[in-house]
Design an enzyme around this catalytic site. Sequence first.
Site, mmCIF file in Angstrom:
data_model
loop_
_atom_site.group_PDB
_atom_site.id
_atom_site.type_symbol
_atom_site.label_atom_id
_atom_site.label_comp_id
_atom_site.label_asym_id
_atom_site.label_seq_id
_atom_site.Cartn_x
_atom_site.Cartn_y
_atom_site.Cartn_z
ATOM 1 C CG HIS A 20 -2.130 -0.864 1.088
ATOM 2 N ND1 HIS A 20 -2.043 -2.246 0.975
ATOM 3 C CD2 HIS A 20 -3.456 -0.561 1.051
ATOM 4 C CE1 HIS A 20 -3.265 -2.748 0.873
ATOM 5 N NE2 HIS A 20 -4.135 -1.758 0.920
ATOM 6 C CG HIS A 63 2.301 -2.881 6.448
ATOM 7 N ND1 HIS A 63 3.119 -3.839 5.892
ATOM 8 C CD2 HIS A 63 1.266 -2.725 5.593
ATOM 9 C CE1 HIS A 63 2.597 -4.244 4.742
ATOM 10 N NE2 HIS A 63 1.477 -3.593 4.542
#
Length: 251
Positions: A163, A207
Amino acid sequence: MYKIAKRTGLGAMLLMIIPILVWVSGWQWHPGNEADWWRGMFWITQTVSAPWGIVTSALLLAWFLWCLRFRLKPALGLACILGVTILAGQGLKTVIKQRVQEPRPYVLWLERDFSLDDRVFYSLPGKERAQWVKKQLRDEGRIPPWLRKHWQHDTGFAFPSGHTIFAASWALLALGLLWPRRHFASVAIIMAWAAAVMCSRLILGMHWPRDLVMGTALSWLMITLACWLVQRWIGPLTPRQDEARDINSRA
């Protein structure tokens, strides 16, 4: 090439500020009571997730073409360069993830609270991982249902952040291509969106800060090359040269 690298490099450093600060602080993801706020972050992250990432790319590409006002042939060349760059970033991300195999923050939380062995978890096929997450979190009140579904659809590895590569690539492209044309507002908005996407990946437990830092660094390398190719194959992007071209065409 140096000017492009310097401009996009400064942009990459700006995007890295928040993840570096979070990294240095020693922050660790854990569930909280901020479901409403998390939901906003979820919608931001969805602008990059499939299939909405395709829509986002199409809209940004159309905006870039409108801002740059190229004729048909250069516009097609620009579209090809930008498209290949974004796809290359996602391909590179996939290769690195399979080699590094870093567990996501939410997986390590599951390991602590649900006696999950992350090595066993990642040895399962993707569908079985999703089913395990669904089963274990069915009655978990700390995790809202929409976040459980998000985790179920994204059970892969963490490093680096795909992303981030996607969002940072568009933000750095804006700095490399739109800034010389004085589209400062567009650059600021796209940079802010990219930073928000990166923050959303931390908040949703997807993340670690280092994943975002590496994703931004990889984006910088690819976008610097892409902007150089645009200027080499399509032409400079300064307003003064555009004005001269318009004057010559009228003459």
